[in-house]
Design a protein around this motif. Structure first.
Motif, PDB file in Angstrom:
ATOM      1  N   GLU A 164       0.832  -1.205   0.000  1.00  0.00           N
ATOM      2  CA  GLU A 164       0.000   0.000   0.000  1.00  0.00           C
ATOM      3  C   GLU A 164       0.871   1.261   0.000  1.00  0.00           C
ATOM      4  O   GLU A 164       0.585   2.246  -0.690  1.00  0.00           O
ATOM      5  N   ILE A 165       1.939   1.244   0.787  1.00  0.00           N
ATOM      6  CA  ILE A 165       2.844   2.393   0.854  1.00  0.00           C
ATOM      7  C   ILE A 165       3.608   2.530  -0.460  1.00  0.00           C
ATOM      8  O   ILE A 165       3.785   3.642  -0.980  1.00  0.00           O
ATOM      9  N   ILE A 166       4.048   1.409  -1.006  1.00  0.00           N
ATOM     10  CA  ILE A 166       4.770   1.435  -2.286  1.00  0.00           C
ATOM     11  C   ILE A 166       3.893   2.043  -3.382  1.00  0.00           C
ATOM     12  O   ILE A 166       4.312   2.943  -4.117  1.00  0.00           O
ATOM     13  N   ASN A 167       2.655   1.577  -3.478  1.00  0.00           N
ATOM     14  CA  ASN A 167       1.752   2.101  -4.509  1.00  0.00           C
ATOM     15  C   ASN A 167       1.426   3.572  -4.282  1.00  0.00           C
ATOM     16  O   ASN A 167       1.324   4.344  -5.243  1.00  0.00           O
ATOM     17  N   GLY A 168       1.282   3.958  -3.017  1.00  0.00           N
ATOM     18  CA  GLY A 168       1.016   5.359  -2.707  1.00  0.00           C
ATOM     19  C   GLY A 168       2.177   6.260  -3.095  1.00  0.00           C
ATOM     20  O   GLY A 168       1.994   7.354  -3.635  1.00  0.00           O
ATOM     21  N   ARG A 169       3.377   5.785  -2.843  1.00  0.00           N
ATOM     22  CA  ARG A 169       4.578   6.554  -3.198  1.00  0.00           C
ATOM     23  C   ARG A 169       4.737   6.639  -4.714  1.00  0.00           C
ATOM     24  O   ARG A 169       5.075   7.689  -5.262  1.00  0.00           O
ATOM     25  N   LEU A 170       4.483   5.536  -5.394  1.00  0.00           N
ATOM     26  CA  LEU A 170       4.566   5.532  -6.852  1.00  0.00           C
ATOM     27  C   LEU A 170       3.528   6.461  -7.467  1.00  0.00           C
ATOM     28  O   LEU A 170       3.722   6.974  -8.569  1.00  0.00           O
ATOM     29  N   PHE A 205      11.786   4.213  -0.497  1.00  0.00           N
ATOM     30  CA  PHE A 205      10.463   4.057   0.110  1.00  0.00           C
ATOM     31  C   PHE A 205      10.506   4.061   1.635  1.00  0.00           C
ATOM     32  O   PHE A 205       9.481   3.850   2.272  1.00  0.00           O
ATOM     33  N   ILE A 206      11.674   4.270   2.212  1.00  0.00           N
ATOM     34  CA  ILE A 206      11.793   4.227   3.672  1.00  0.00           C
ATOM     35  C   ILE A 206      12.497   5.468   4.203  1.00  0.00           C
ATOM     36  O   ILE A 206      13.280   6.103   3.502  1.00  0.00           O
ATOM     37  N   ASN A 207      12.182   5.790   5.447  1.00  0.00           N
ATOM     38  CA  ASN A 207      12.912   6.818   6.202  1.00  0.00           C
ATOM     39  C   ASN A 207      13.024   6.292   7.628  1.00  0.00           C
ATOM     40  O   ASN A 207      12.085   6.409   8.419  1.00  0.00           O
ATOM     41  N   ILE A 208      14.150   5.691   7.936  1.00  0.00           N
ATOM     42  CA  ILE A 208      14.329   5.067   9.251  1.00  0.00           C
ATOM     43  C   ILE A 208      15.283   5.873  10.136  1.00  0.00           C
ATOM     44  O   ILE A 208      15.878   5.342  11.045  1.00  0.00           O
ATOM     45  N   SER A 209      15.387   7.170   9.862  1.00  0.00           N
ATOM     46  CA  SER A 209      16.301   8.023  10.630  1.00  0.00           C
ATOM     47  C   SER A 209      15.952   8.032  12.114  1.00  0.00           C
ATOM     48  O   SER A 209      16.845   7.928  12.972  1.00  0.00           O
ATOM     49  N   ILE A 210      14.681   8.123  12.437  1.00  0.00           N
ATOM     50  CA  ILE A 210      14.284   8.181  13.852  1.00  0.00           C
ATOM     51  C   ILE A 210      14.374   6.803  14.495  1.00  0.00           C
ATOM     52  O   ILE A 210      14.764   6.676  15.663  1.00  0.00           O
ATOM     53  N   LEU A 211      14.041   5.753  13.754  1.00  0.00           N
ATOM     54  CA  LEU A 211      14.205   4.394  14.269  1.00  0.00           C
ATOM     55  C   LEU A 211      15.678   4.135  14.599  1.00  0.00           C
ATOM     56  O   LEU A 211      15.999   3.591  15.671  1.00  0.00           O
ATOM     57  N   LYS A 212      16.567   4.520  13.714  1.00  0.00           N
ATOM     58  CA  LYS A 212      18.006   4.359  13.965  1.00  0.00           C
ATOM     59  C   LYS A 212      18.442   5.146  15.188  1.00  0.00           C
ATOM     60  O   LYS A 212      19.220   4.672  16.015  1.00  0.00           O
ATOM     61  N   GLU A 213      17.932   6.356  15.300  1.00  0.00           N
ATOM     62  CA  GLU A 213      18.266   7.211  16.439  1.00  0.00           C
ATOM     63  C   GLU A 213      17.868   6.550  17.753  1.00  0.00           C
ATOM     64  O   GLU A 213      18.647   6.510  18.718  1.00  0.00           O
ATOM     65  N   LEU A 214      16.647   6.027  17.805  1.00  0.00           N
ATOM     66  CA  LEU A 214      16.164   5.366  19.019  1.00  0.00           C
ATOM     67  C   LEU A 214      16.980   4.112  19.322  1.00  0.00           C
ATOM     68  O   LEU A 214      17.316   3.836  20.481  1.00  0.00           O
ATOM     69  N   ASP A 215      17.287   3.355  18.286  1.00  0.00           N
ATOM     70  CA  ASP A 215      18.063   2.133  18.457  1.00  0.00           C
ATOM     71  C   ASP A 215      19.468   2.452  18.968  1.00  0.00           C
ATOM     72  O   ASP A 215      19.952   1.836  19.937  1.00  0.00           O
ATOM     73  N   GLN A 216      20.121   3.415  18.354  1.00  0.00           N
ATOM     74  CA  GLN A 216      21.488   3.760  18.741  1.00  0.00           C
ATOM     75  C   GLN A 216      21.559   4.384  20.133  1.00  0.00           C
ATOM     76  O   GLN A 216      22.589   4.308  20.801  1.00  0.00           O
ATOM     77  N   SER A 217      20.454   4.968  20.575  1.00  0.00           N
ATOM     78  CA  SER A 217      20.424   5.550  21.925  1.00  0.00           C
ATOM     79  C   SER A 217      20.302   4.485  23.005  1.00  0.00           C
ATOM     80  O   SER A 217      20.447   4.772  24.195  1.00  0.00           O
ATOM     81  N   GLY A 218      20.016   3.235  22.600  1.00  0.00           N
ATOM     82  CA  GLY A 218      19.849   2.139  23.548  1.00  0.00           C
ATOM     83  C   GLY A 218      18.419   1.939  24.002  1.00  0.00           C
ATOM     84  O   GLY A 218      18.147   1.064  24.834  1.00  0.00           O
ATOM     85  N   PHE A 219      17.477   2.725  23.439  1.00  0.00           N
ATOM     86  CA  PHE A 219      16.083   2.648  23.885  1.00  0.00           C
ATOM     87  C   PHE A 219      15.518   1.235  23.764  1.00  0.00           C
ATOM     88  O   PHE A 219      14.908   0.715  24.707  1.00  0.00           O
ATOM     89  N   ILE A 220      15.714   0.594  22.617  1.00  0.00           N
ATOM     90  CA  ILE A 220      15.120  -0.731  22.402  1.00  0.00           C
ATOM     91  C   ILE A 220      15.792  -1.778  23.284  1.00  0.00           C
ATOM     92  O   ILE A 220      15.117  -2.575  23.956  1.00  0.00           O
TER      93      ILE A 220
END
Length: 332
Positions: free
Chosen positions: A90-96, A311-326
Motif C-alpha cells: 500500500e505504501i509502495i503504490n502510494g509513493r509511486l 520508500f523508507i525513512n528510518i532516521s528516527i528508528l536508527k536514532e532510538l536504536d542507537q540511543s539504547g532505547f530498544i
C-alpha cells in the motif's frame, strides 16, 4: 480563624492538584493513527493503546480502523491521519502515485499466511487441475499463492487456476463448499481449518520469503515538521512490541477482547504465531521491498529501476536504536 485557614489551605492544594492534572493532560499530544483493519497482523497498533503506552510516551491517540489499506492511504496523504499501520505494498503504490508516504518501521517482514487445502489434498502436486482462491489479482494473497505454487513446481493459471473470491472469510467458505481446492489464510483461520480437518500444505513464514508485510508509515512532511511526534509514536509502538514479546498474559487479554476470540486454543495460537513473525527491532526488509517492487513493476512501469531505500525513512528508528532505547526495554 484556624478553620478558615485550614479550608483555604485545602482549597489551595486542590487547585494546585487540579492544575497539575490539567497540565499533564495538556501535555499529551493528540494524533490520529489509522489501521487497515482489525486482525492479528495489525494488532500491534492497538496493543500500545489498550496498555496505556501511547499515553506513557506523551500521546493521546485516536485509533481509526479502515476497511483495507486503500482508504487509509488516501486519508494519510490528505493529512487526516498522522500515522498508518498497513501493508507494505500500500505504501509502495502510494509513493509511486506521487505522494510523500514513507515507511518508518517494518515490524512484520515475511508473510503470515498458510496455504490450506481440501481434506483430500495432502500434497501440492494434488492441486494440479484444481482451483486456488485469492482475494484479488495483484494483492498479497495473490503473490503468496503464486509463490507457493511455483516453489512446489506448479505453474499458476496453467496447472492451478487462480480464482478471485474476496476476503478470507469468503475464501474459506469457498474451500469448505468445495468450489476451490486451496486458499490462502492467516491465523486464526488456519487453526479453525485444521480443526475442521483441512490440510495445511505450507506455512509461508517457513518458506523464507522476505516480504514487507506490515509497516508503520507517515509522510516525509510530518517527519520534517514534527520529528518529536514521530519519536513519541515510535517509542510507544516499539514498547508495544516489547509488551507482546514479554507479557503473554496481558497481550492475550487485549487480543481476546479486540479480536473477539473466546476459544483459548485459538487465542494461544494467534498470540504465538504473530510473536514468531514480529521484529523486536522493526527495521524494514530491503530485500522484501525489492521483491515487492519487482512484482509491482509487472503492472506499473513506474516501479522499474526504483530502489527500496526510496520508500523508507528510518532516521528516527536508527536514532532510538542507537540511543539504547530498544535494548534497554528488554533489560528491565
Amino acid at each position: 480563624m484556624k478553620r478558615k485557614s485550614f479550608l483555604a489551605s485545602c482549597l489551595l492544594l486542590m487547585s494546585v492538584a487540579w492544575s497539575a492534572t490539567g497540565f499533564a493532560q495538556e501535555k499529551l499530544e493528540k494524533i490520529i493513527v489509522g489501521v487497515a483493519g482489525i486482525s492479528g497482523p495489525l494488532a500491534h497498533a492497538f496493543i500500545p493503546k489498550d496498555s496505556g503506552l501511547y499515553e506513557k510516551y506523551g500521546l493521546d491517540v485516536d485509533l481509526v480502523f479502515f476497511q483495507g489499506g486503500s482508504q487509509l492511504i488516501q486519508a494519510t496523504i490528505a493529512g487526516g491521519v498522522n500515522f498508518a499501520v498497513t501493508a507494505g505494498p500500500e505504501i509502495i503504490n502510494g509513493r509511486l502515485g506521487g505522494s510523500d508516504l514513507t515507511i518508518i518501521g517494518g515490524y512484520m517482514n515475511t508473510l503470515p499466511y498458510s496455504i490450506v487445502a481440501a481434506k483430500d489434498v495432502t500434497k501440492f502436486e494434488q492441486l494440479k487441475g484444481g482451483k486456488a482462491a485469492i482475494s484479488k489479482y495483484g494483492t498479497t494473497s495473490d503473490l503468496a499463492m503464486r509463490y507457493a505454487l511455483e516453489r512446489n513446481g506448479l505453474a499458476p493459471n496453467k496447472d492451478v487456476a487462480i480464482i478471485q473470491l474476496g476476503d478470507q472469510t469468503t475464501r474459506f467458505a469457498g474451500l469448505t463448499g468445495g468450489s476451490v481446492q486451496a486458499t490462502v489464510i492467516s491465523p486464526p483461520f488456519d487453526i479453525t481449518a485444521r480443526k475442521l480437518g483441512f490440510n495445511i500444505l505450507a506455512d509461508m513464514a517457513d518458506l523464507g520469503l522476505p516480504y514487507q508485510h506490515e509497516t508503520v508509515a507517515t509522510t516525509e512532511r510530518l517527519i520534517k515538521e514534527r520529528p518529536e511526534t514521530v519519536r513519541k509514536f515510535m517509542r510507544a509502538f516499539i514498547a508495544g512490541i516489547h509488551l507482546w514479546m514479554t507479557d503473554e498474559k496481558r497481550t492475550k487479554a487485549i487480543l481476546g477482547k479486540r479480536l473477539k476470540i473466546t476459544d483459548q486454543e485459538i487465542l494461544d495460537e494467534t498470540y504465538g504465531a504473530y510473536k514468531k513473525l514480529t521484529e523486536r527491532k522493526p527495521y524494514p526488509t530491503l530485500k522484501g521491498i525489492e521483491f515487492q517492487l519487482q512484482d509491482v513493476a509487472k503492472r506499473n512501469p513506474k516501479a522499474k529501476g526504483m530502489k527500496p531505500e526510496e520508500f523508507i525513512n528510518i532516521s528516527i528508528l536508527k536514532e532510538l536504536d542507537q540511543s539504547g532505547f530498544i535494548d534497554n526495554l528488554y533489560k528491565k
